[in-house]
Design an enzyme around this catalytic site. Structure first.
Site, PDB file in Angstrom:
ATOM      1  N   LYS A  75       6.933   9.737   2.025  1.00  0.00           N
ATOM      2  CA  LYS A  75       6.938   8.516   2.670  1.00  0.00           C
ATOM      3  C   LYS A  75       8.386   7.750   2.528  1.00  0.00           C
ATOM      4  O   LYS A  75       9.009   8.203   1.538  1.00  0.00           O
ATOM      5  CB  LYS A  75       5.768   7.619   1.510  1.00  0.00           C
ATOM      6  CG  LYS A  75       5.793   6.163   1.916  1.00  0.00           C
ATOM      7  CD  LYS A  75       4.668   5.495   1.210  1.00  0.00           C
ATOM      8  CE  LYS A  75       4.261   4.089   1.360  1.00  0.00           C
ATOM      9  NZ  LYS A  75       3.273   3.626   0.389  1.00  0.00           N
ATOM     10  N   SER A 150      -0.631   1.398   2.810  1.00  0.00           N
ATOM     11  CA  SER A 150       0.504   1.618   3.417  1.00  0.00           C
ATOM     12  C   SER A 150       1.293   3.114   3.777  1.00  0.00           C
ATOM     13  O   SER A 150       1.966   3.143   4.567  1.00  0.00           O
ATOM     14  CB  SER A 150       1.607   0.916   2.950  1.00  0.00           C
ATOM     15  OG  SER A 150       1.659   1.321   1.462  1.00  0.00           O
ATOM     16  N   SER A 174      -2.748   2.318  -1.498  1.00  0.00           N
ATOM     17  CA  SER A 174      -1.927   3.027  -0.329  1.00  0.00           C
ATOM     18  C   SER A 174      -1.802   4.436  -0.215  1.00  0.00           C
ATOM     19  O   SER A 174      -1.431   4.912   0.747  1.00  0.00           O
ATOM     20  CB  SER A 174      -0.475   2.163  -0.247  1.00  0.00           C
ATOM     21  OG  SER A 174      -0.641   1.136   0.207  1.00  0.00           O
TER      22      SER A 174
HETATM   23  N1  GLN Z   1      -2.911  -2.882   0.976  1.00  0.00           N
HETATM   24  C1  GLN Z   1      -2.404  -3.328  -0.159  1.00  0.00           C
HETATM   25  C2  GLN Z   1      -1.339  -4.436   0.162  1.00  0.00           C
HETATM   26  O1  GLN Z   1      -0.966  -4.903   1.169  1.00  0.00           O
HETATM   27  C3  GLN Z   1      -1.671  -2.037  -1.011  1.00  0.00           C
HETATM   28  C4  GLN Z   1      -0.322  -1.626  -0.776  1.00  0.00           C
HETATM   29  C5  GLN Z   1       0.013  -0.567  -1.426  1.00  0.00           C
HETATM   30  O2  GLN Z   1      -1.009  -0.039  -2.179  1.00  0.00           O
HETATM   31  N2  GLN Z   1       1.315  -0.533  -1.389  1.00  0.00           N
HETATM   32  O3  GLN Z   1      -0.702  -4.943  -0.788  1.00  0.00           O
END
Ligand code: GLN
Length: 486
Positions: A75, A150, A174
């Protein structure tokens, strides 16, 4: 058929292919097909081809290293020396790292082949990979739908066979949610297991790195290679690297060794019908297979999303203050040379809408007069949620839920409705707040051929048993469906 790390290791041992041949296979797949998926922000073509040639020469010397010559992507939140690290933001589009993240340092010692950096939601804020400055990533199972987020680029690349595995980060789901949306395995370890050194911070008390992979065994191999104490991260746990793969393949265990807990009240939030049906079927099967399944209560878990959206933006507002165009990031000459104006300009233009929304939310809840009402209260609820899990783990070995209450949704469907987007993490966030290890594995496909994931959350530092339970389930479910052509 996609290759697992274990397949590649066997292939090398039998001399079925060389690292150079294998990397060409991945690179040409990426070149031909990633235009439709957009799972990479950058592919290191020349560098990885050169590295593969070097590995060709030492192939026979590496029989005990499962990661030798395995094509892996990261990532775009992990620093790799002398390479760009953008966090999929305009703010960092030209930022070049001058040191390696701990995760990459450990992987590179194992001689992985680093294919490139995966697309993501900007600064890891999102559940759909639509907030990336480089455009959205598409779900390989249906390119009109999102891959989750994400770490959507990571999940899509592994699912489409553009990399054998990827490392992602999980602050509120994420790793697990995109793994579920893309029909692969995603593991978030216990907070503190994997060093956060060189991983761009979103919410430091929740961020944790982990693998997205094609099998539970592969996730275990990667986990074992990236864990272990690191003095450069003050929250790194003083523990040796895990040795979970060894236990997975050498110990004897069966369903009857484990008790699964199902928080049925929490699941009344409204699951998609197909997900609910498949989940209920699985529970029936588990019982038939000799597992104990009991109902548990996590009374405070329903407040997890509200709690998370105070804590994560608060920490983000502090972590992202360094991106002002002076210390780091996008900058534009200010017209009259005024410093404050140039901060405002750089940050207004460098960050996308969602990131700005979070910075504002966080700054508000940390501001004097509101700190006690919001941040402090959220920290207390976080503790109550942790206590819920502690109580539950005195009776069960893992907690079983679907990973996500819904199927992969259409691109654009929730982009303008942040609250709807936030609710997509309702089942993943509790494990982050309680700092527990949690894994998503494929459960099957919906009638429309969309992946459904199942989530197992384990007790603190009990990755080994968590992986064993996941492995038993994986064998039982036997998810072998091939991706449709895209
Ligand atoms: N979807 C969650 C957010 O928008 C989690 C994001 C993540 O785990 N980086 O914060």
């Amino acid at each position: 058929m996609k290759r697992t790390i274990e397949d590649i290791h066997k292939g090398y041992s039998k001399k079925d292919f060389s690292p150079s041949e294998l990397i060409q296979e991945y690179l040409s797949k990426i070149k031909n097909l990633d235009t439709k998926i957009n799972s990479y922000t950058e592919v290191f073509d020349d560098k990885v081809v050169k590295h593969a040639k070097e590995l060709d020469k030492i192939l026979h010397k590496n029989e005990n290293n499962f990661l030798f010559g395995v094509p892996i992507s990261l990532k775009d939140i992990f620093l790799v020396k002398d390479e760009k690290c953008t966090c999929s933001s305009k703010m960092l589009k030209n930022y070049v790292s001058n040191y390696d993240s701990c995760v990459y340092e450990k992987l590179s010692k194992r001689n992985i082949l680093l294919l490139g950096k995966n697309n993501m939601d900007e600064f890891a804020m999102g559940s759909s990979t639509e907030t990336s400055f480089f455009g959205p990533t598409m779900n390989p199972w249906d390119i009109s739908r999102v891959p989750g987020g994400s770490s959507g680029g990571s999940a899509a690349s592994v699912s489409a066979g553009f990399s054998c595995a990827s490392l992602g980060t999980d602050t509120g789901g994420s790793i697990r949610q995109p793994a579920s949306f893309c029909g692969i395995v995603g593991l978030k370890p216990t907070y503190g297991r994997v060093s956060r050194f060189g991983m761009i911070a979103f919410s430091s008390s929740l961020d944790q790195a982990g693998p997205l992979a094609n099998s539970v065994n592969d996730a275990a191999i990667i986990l074992d290679s990236v864990t272990g104490f690191d003095s450069r991260d003050s929250t790194s746990l003083n523990l040796k690297p895990t040795n979970s793969y060894n236990s997975l393949i050498n110990d004897t265990y069966s369903f009857s060794d484990f008790t699964f807990g199902v928080p049925s009240k929490l699941l009344e939030i409204g699951l998609d019908d197909e997900i609910k049906y498949k989940f209920d079927e699985l529970i029936k099967n588990l019982k038939k297979l000799g597992a104990k399944v009991i109902d548990i209560d996590l009374p405070y878990a329903k407040y997890a999303v509200a709690t998370y959206y105070i804590i994560a933006p608060s920490e983000a507002s502090s972590n992202l203050s360094r991106f002002d165009g002076i210390r780091y990031g996008f900058s534009e000459e200010s017209e009259n040379g005024d410093l404050i104006e140039s901060y405002i300009n750089n940050r207004s233009k460098g960050f996308g809408e969602e990131v700005k929304r979070r910075i504002m939310l966080g700054t508000y809840s940390l501001s004097s007069g509101y700190y006690d009402a919001y941040y402090l209260k959220a920290i207390k609820v976080k503790q109550l949620i942790s206590n819920d899990f502690k109580n539950a783990f005195s009776n069960v070995n893992s907690i079983l839920t679907p990973t996500c209450p819904e199927l992969p949704f259409k691109l654009g469907e929730k982009k303008n409705d942040p609250l709807k987007m936030y609710l997509s993490d309702i089942l993943t966030i509790p494990a982050n707040l309680a700092q527990l290890p949690s894994i998503s594995i494929p459960l099957g496909l919906s009638n429309q051929n969309l992946p459904i994931g199942i989530q197992l959350t384990g007790n603190r530092l009990d990755e080994v048993n968590l992986l064993k339970m996941a492995s038993l389930l994986e064998k039982e479910i036997n998810f072998t469906k091939e991706l449709p052509k895209f």
